[in-house]
Design a protein around this motif. Structure first.
Motif, mmCIF file in Angstrom:
data_model
loop_
_atom_site.group_PDB
_atom_site.id
_atom_site.type_symbol
_atom_site.label_atom_id
_atom_site.label_comp_id
_atom_site.label_asym_id
_atom_site.label_seq_id
_atom_site.Cartn_x
_atom_site.Cartn_y
_atom_site.Cartn_z
ATOM 1 N N HIS A 1 66.053 81.577 29.420
ATOM 2 C CA HIS A 1 65.798 80.150 29.265
ATOM 3 C C HIS A 1 64.320 79.871 29.490
ATOM 4 O O HIS A 1 63.655 80.527 30.299
ATOM 5 C CB HIS A 1 66.641 79.351 30.263
ATOM 6 C CG HIS A 1 66.683 77.887 29.971
ATOM 7 N ND1 HIS A 1 65.719 77.005 30.441
ATOM 8 C CD2 HIS A 1 67.554 77.152 29.232
ATOM 9 C CE1 HIS A 1 66.006 75.796 30.013
ATOM 10 N NE2 HIS A 1 67.125 75.843 29.282
ATOM 11 N N GLY A 2 63.795 78.871 28.784
ATOM 12 C CA GLY A 2 62.384 78.562 28.887
ATOM 13 C C GLY A 2 61.938 78.166 30.280
ATOM 14 O O GLY A 2 60.748 78.247 30.599
ATOM 15 N N SER A 3 62.874 77.772 31.117
ATOM 16 C CA SER A 3 62.533 77.395 32.496
ATOM 17 C C SER A 3 62.473 78.583 33.435
ATOM 18 O O SER A 3 62.121 78.419 34.616
ATOM 19 C CB SER A 3 63.563 76.387 33.019
ATOM 20 O OG SER A 3 64.852 77.006 33.109
ATOM 21 N N SER B 1 63.901 76.360 23.281
ATOM 22 C CA SER B 1 63.975 76.481 24.734
ATOM 23 C C SER B 1 64.310 77.883 25.220
ATOM 24 O O SER B 1 64.654 78.078 26.385
ATOM 25 C CB SER B 1 65.014 75.495 25.287
ATOM 26 O OG SER B 1 66.303 75.794 24.754
#
Length: 369
Positions: A186-188, A236
């Motif tokens: 995930h991009g986070s 994302s």
């Protein structure tokens, strides 16, 4: 026998390569037309059709014996007609030019070599004259490959358009896929992901800076470019892979193995110096470059029939000359003047069509007689 009339008949027949344009008409109808013409002019006709609907045609006028054989080679497929300016299948003559799809690339060459072969053999020659009207040059060249499984000759002329200049070399090419590996996340969560597209950027920069040192006196140096790139699934997510398709154009002296080693060296260096860089290299279609021997008998015979000092040239594109050369058949490329190959407007200069026919007629007579 008039090559202009014959060319008009060839242009009126749709022979778009279906490997280039899905649903294209293919070569069957134009092969039928050529077969009828050759039979009317007392040639043996051989139809080769390993792939259904994709025939190549070989017409032979056998000699009396003891002479050299000559193959004339040209392709009867064309690129697509969508977007052509006007009716691509309606030959139109304006200002000494004939317009239509394939006039330049290369039904003009087909018409010239057919008429020249018939004219040159009106009187018996000692050697065989072989005319190969081949399928699929615009895509994979399986037509000439199929012909060479059955036929050979002491020399060959490919009548691709050359502006009446003697073409003695051309580039080859090799296609490769480079698959750069990443790790999806995930991009986070950047600590979990490896961005394959960003890693691929290192390779693209190295590709741009690649120093190609082999130089040919007519062709210069080879080239390389990235043709396609794909990767990622959504905005994302860190992309888990990135694929780059590239083309390396080669000059005589460069082999597919040489090029593969050159690219693998780049990838090995990046693997050793860029954190988390991993990639695999896969070779695709490869075609050899071509270079003729300027002292070959067929080259000297054609030049003698020009009657003027020749312009010697090389082409950056690939042709079936390389397949003939690899089969041990000395050859060269010589064809019409004009413009518009693969373009919205295409034409052949009709004076050059007549000139090509005359030069081929004399060359056949001298070489095979």
């Amino acid at each position: 026998m008039n090559p202009r009339d014959l060319l008009a008949g060839l242009i009126a027949i749709d022979s778009v390569n279906p490997d280039l344009v899905p649903g294209g008409n293919g070569e069957s109808a134009v092969a039928d037309f050529c077969a009828d013409w050759f039979r009317q002019h007392d040639f043996e006709v051989h139809r080769l059709e390993r792939r259904a609907g994709r025939p190549s045609l070989v017409a032979v006028r056998k000699g009396t014996g003891g002479g050299r054989s000559l193959m004339l080679n040209g392709h009867i497929d064309t690129v697509g007609t969508a977007g052509y300016d006007g009716d691509p299948l309606k030959p139109e003559i304006r200002d000494g030019k004939m317009f239509g799809r394939g006039t330049f690339d290369m039904k003009g060459g087909i018409a010239a070599m057919m008429v020249a072969a018939a004219k040159a053999t009106e009187r018996p020659l000692r050697g065989d004259v072989i005319v190969a009207c081949v399928a699929d040059e615009e895509h994979g060249s399986f037509g000439t490959e199929e012909v060479l499984n059955t036929f050979t000759a002491d020399a060959a002329i490919v009548t691709e358009p050359s502006h009446l200049e003697v073409t003695l070399a051309h580039k080859g090419f090799v296609w490769f896929d480079v698959e750069v590996e990443g790790r999806a996340a995930h991009g986070s969560r950047p600590e979990l992901g490896v961005d394959a597209i960003v890693k691929a950027g290192h390779f693209l920069v190295a590709l741009e800076n690649l120093d190609l040192i082999t130089e040919h006196h007519l062709l210069g140096r080879g080239t390389v470019h990235a043709s396609l790139i794909s990767g990622g699934e959504e905005a994302s997510t860190y992309p888990s892979s990135c694929r780059i398709t590239l083309e390396r154009r080669t000059v005589p002296g460069e082999t597919p193995d040489h090029v593969e080693a050159e690219l693998q060296h780049i990838l090995d260096h990046l693997t050793a110096t860029v954190p988390d860089f991993t990639a695999t290299l896969t070779r695709g279609l490869a075609r050899d470059p071509f270079e003729a021997d300027q002292d070959a008998e067929i080259v000297r015979t054609l030049i003698a029939n020009l009657g003027a000092p020749p312009v010697i040239r090389a082409e950056p594109f690939w042709t079936d000359c390389a397949l003939l050369d690899r089969a041990g058949i000395p050859c060269l490329l010589f064809g019409v003047d004009g413009a518009g190959a693969h373009a919205a407007t295409e034409y052949v200069d009709l004076a050059s069509l007549d000139r090509l026919t005359d030069v081929l007629t004399g060359t056949i007579t001298d070489f095979c007689g």
